[in-house]
Design a protein around this motif. Structure first.
Motif, PDB file in Angstrom:
ATOM      1  N   LYS A 215       5.526  10.162 -16.643  1.00 12.43           N
ATOM      2  CA  LYS A 215       5.285  10.463 -17.718  1.00 12.43           C
ATOM      3  C   LYS A 215       3.551  11.114 -18.779  1.00 12.43           C
ATOM      4  O   LYS A 215       3.175  12.084 -18.693  1.00 12.43           O
ATOM      5  N   ALA A 216       3.197  10.164 -18.575  1.00 13.19           N
ATOM      6  CA  ALA A 216       1.373   9.817 -19.032  1.00 13.19           C
ATOM      7  C   ALA A 216       1.114  10.606 -18.086  1.00 13.19           C
ATOM      8  O   ALA A 216       0.282  11.172 -18.166  1.00 13.19           O
ATOM      9  N   ASP A 217       1.222  10.320 -16.292  1.00 13.71           N
ATOM     10  CA  ASP A 217       0.587  10.901 -15.653  1.00 13.71           C
ATOM     11  C   ASP A 217       1.402  11.258 -14.385  1.00 13.71           C
ATOM     12  O   ASP A 217       1.762  10.697 -13.314  1.00 13.71           O
ATOM     13  N   PRO A 218       1.340  12.412 -14.410  1.00 16.82           N
ATOM     14  CA  PRO A 218       1.773  12.793 -12.898  1.00 16.82           C
ATOM     15  C   PRO A 218       1.574  12.554 -11.699  1.00 16.82           C
ATOM     16  O   PRO A 218       2.811  12.762 -10.770  1.00 16.82           O
ATOM     17  N   LYS A 219       0.596  12.020 -11.713  1.00 20.75           N
ATOM     18  CA  LYS A 219       0.062  11.989 -10.080  1.00 20.75           C
ATOM     19  C   LYS A 219      -0.499  10.326 -10.417  1.00 20.75           C
ATOM     20  O   LYS A 219      -1.054  10.391  -9.651  1.00 20.75           O
ATOM     21  N   GLU A 220       0.148   9.511 -10.780  1.00 18.08           N
ATOM     22  CA  GLU A 220       0.231   8.110 -11.159  1.00 18.08           C
ATOM     23  C   GLU A 220       0.301   7.816  -9.303  1.00 18.08           C
ATOM     24  O   GLU A 220       1.630   7.936  -9.065  1.00 18.08           O
ATOM     25  N   VAL A 221      -0.067   7.458  -8.280  1.00 15.96           N
ATOM     26  CA  VAL A 221      -0.373   7.023  -6.868  1.00 15.96           C
ATOM     27  C   VAL A 221       0.711   5.957  -6.299  1.00 15.96           C
ATOM     28  O   VAL A 221       1.926   6.242  -5.686  1.00 15.96           O
ATOM     29  N   THR A 222       0.570   5.215  -7.073  1.00 13.38           N
ATOM     30  CA  THR A 222       1.993   3.732  -6.882  1.00 13.38           C
ATOM     31  C   THR A 222       3.015   4.365  -7.129  1.00 13.38           C
ATOM     32  O   THR A 222       4.517   4.025  -6.721  1.00 13.38           O
ATOM     33  N   SER A 223       3.504   5.107  -8.471  1.00 12.31           N
ATOM     34  CA  SER A 223       4.473   5.119  -8.852  1.00 12.31           C
ATOM     35  C   SER A 223       5.460   6.062  -7.973  1.00 12.31           C
ATOM     36  O   SER A 223       6.509   6.034  -7.505  1.00 12.31           O
ATOM     37  N   LEU A 224       4.380   7.253  -7.444  1.00 20.33           N
ATOM     38  CA  LEU A 224       4.860   8.011  -6.792  1.00 20.33           C
ATOM     39  C   LEU A 224       5.411   7.324  -5.087  1.00 20.33           C
ATOM     40  O   LEU A 224       6.878   7.595  -4.615  1.00 20.33           O
ATOM     41  N   GLY A 225       4.344   6.864  -4.344  1.00 20.58           N
ATOM     42  CA  GLY A 225       5.079   5.724  -3.144  1.00 20.58           C
ATOM     43  C   GLY A 225       6.671   5.322  -3.801  1.00 20.58           C
ATOM     44  O   GLY A 225       6.680   5.064  -2.475  1.00 20.58           O
ATOM     45  N   LEU A 226       6.692   4.204  -4.566  1.00 24.87           N
ATOM     46  CA  LEU A 226       7.353   3.653  -5.201  1.00 24.87           C
ATOM     47  C   LEU A 226       8.200   4.283  -4.415  1.00 24.87           C
ATOM     48  O   LEU A 226       9.476   3.693  -4.730  1.00 24.87           O
ATOM     49  N   LEU A 227       8.705   5.576  -6.032  1.00 28.74           N
ATOM     50  CA  LEU A 227      10.260   6.074  -5.589  1.00 28.74           C
ATOM     51  C   LEU A 227      10.771   6.864  -4.458  1.00 28.74           C
ATOM     52  O   LEU A 227      11.595   7.305  -4.315  1.00 28.74           O
ATOM     53  N   GLY A 228       8.759   7.275  -3.016  1.00 33.31           N
ATOM     54  CA  GLY A 228       9.797   7.770  -2.109  1.00 33.31           C
ATOM     55  C   GLY A 228      10.243   6.379  -1.432  1.00 33.31           C
ATOM     56  O   GLY A 228      11.135   7.206  -0.938  1.00 33.31           O
ATOM     57  N   ILE A 229       9.197   5.701  -1.367  1.00 33.14           N
ATOM     58  CA  ILE A 229      10.519   4.340  -0.656  1.00 33.14           C
ATOM     59  C   ILE A 229      11.354   4.366  -1.104  1.00 33.14           C
ATOM     60  O   ILE A 229      13.027   3.506   0.100  1.00 33.14           O
TER      61      ILE A 229
END
Length: 400
Positions: A215-229
């Protein structure tokens, strides 16, 4: 630490000198007073002998006066240059006692309030660690010495993750967030550590952390990778593909992790097709903008500028934020010159040329080297950010 203690010892000697020098001076003064007293006693003895000789008739009055004057001259010569005795209330015991107490108290206060452990850590960090375990020990000691250092905690958490210690990392990242604030990157690191600490089980806590980070940063890479996993482990293959495609857009072209990430997208696609599903095509990416600009200087200004003056060339949105979308820096000596302004020159990731339909080209000469103010300027007419034809830009007007 040896050089530190040598420096401390020299400073201690300087401090002791202020205490011991007065004692040594008082001893010398005492010796001078004793010598003066001896000379006075000899003078009195000489005068007494002259008086006895006068009484016996050996000396007359004139000879008596001459002898007394000679003895006085000898006494004056012996006592000349002797300073007046100093009166002190401290005596000798107080300075000597202070000379003993100063180093003892100084050492005790330093060991209690000083930072010898931080000095030693600084010396250790100046040398490269021999192993990951040694680096971990150094970081743990740094955190113990500076428990309020968010940077030390962050690096310790990352180190714990590389050593497959996610439970310890999660605790450290939680402390980091409490100190540094709920920054998206820190929240993503905390969520990732918590997910692996829970045995790769998705929880409400991890979901809340990733939601807050994105929500604060839609491009936050760690969260994107974790949600994908998490989506892949839960057999939600299309979600995994979407998250990993979003992550792929954030990585530089030469990032080595792109290969592994693309492999994960391929495996998720195969499993989705094998389960009877169909991979949804991602929307076509907007083509990157690239403007070619030839910058020149008006003929009547060439005599007014200096070769070392800075030239700032940038593009800004005609309807949008005033900050430049892309910028390059040259000098007057480089003109005329052709430069390219594109998405790769963006001042901020969210302010790319391709994100704005219409832009204006600007070139500014600043003798002080300030991009926001100068002496002369050139501006283009508004043009589409997708323009591919080379543009001509002439610096020809005073910068007002």
């Amino acid at each position: 630490m040896i050089d530190f203690w040598l420096a401390a010892g020299l400073l201690l000697l300087v401090a002791l000198s202020f205490l011991l020098i007065p004692v040594l001076r008082s001893r010398r003064a005492q010796l001078e007073e004793d010598r003066t007293a001896l000379n006075v006693a000899l003078y009195q003895e000489r005068v007494a002998e002259l008086q006895v000789q006068q009484q016996e008739g050996v000396l007359d009055a004139a000879q008596m006066d001459a002898g007394r004057a000679e003895a006085a001259r000898e006494l004056l010569a012996d006592t000349e240059g002797v300073a007046a005795p100093r009166v002190t209330r401290l005596g000798k015991a107080a300075p000597l006692l202070a000379a003993i107490l100063v180093p003892v108290l100084g050492l005790g206060l330093y060991l209690h309030f000083g930072a010898s452990d931080k000095v030693e850590l600084t010396r250790e960090f100046a040398q490269a660690p021999q192993s990951m375990e040694e680096m971990t020990r150094r970081l743990e000691r740094a955190v113990a010495a500076q428990p309020d250092s968010a940077e030390a905690l962050y690096f310790l958490g990352r180190t714990y993750m590389t050593q497959d210690r996610p439970a310890d990392a999660a605790k450290v990242f939680e402390r980091t967030v409490n100190l540094a604030g709920r920054q998206p990157e820190l929240l993503g690191q905390w969520a990732q550590a918590q997910y692996f600490a829970d045995g790769k089980k998705w929880s409400d806590k991890v979901q809340a952390l990733t939601d807050e980070a994105l929500k604060a940063d839609p491009k936050e890479v760690t969260s994107l990778g974790l949600l994908g996993i998490a989506a892949f482990e839960g057999q939600r293959y299309q979600e995994a593909i979407d998250y990993w495609n979003r992550l792929l857009e954030q990585l530089p072209p030469d990032d080595q992790s792109r290969i592994a990430l693309q492999g994960g997208i391929t495996r998720a696609s195969e499993k989705l097709v094998a389960s009877g599903g169909k991979v949804a095509q991602a929307p076509a990416a907007k083509p990157a903008a690239l403007l070619k600009v030839r910058v020149d200087l008006a003929a009547d200004l060439k005599a007014k500028v200096q070769p070392g003056d800075s030239v700032f060339i940038f593009a800004r949105a005609t309807s949008g934020p005033p900050a430049p979308l892309a910028a390059k820096r040259l000098t007057v000596a480089d003109l005329p010159a052709t430069v390219e302004l594109g998405d790769g020159d963006a001042m901020m990731p969210q302010l790319k040329l391709s994100n704005f339909p219409e832009v204006q080209l600007v070139a500014r000469i600043s003798r002080a080297g300030k991009p926001t103010a100068g002496e002369w300027i050139g501006r283009s007419q508004p043009l589409a950010s997708s323009t591919t034809a080379p543009q001509q830009l002439t610096i020809d007007s005073p910068d007002k």
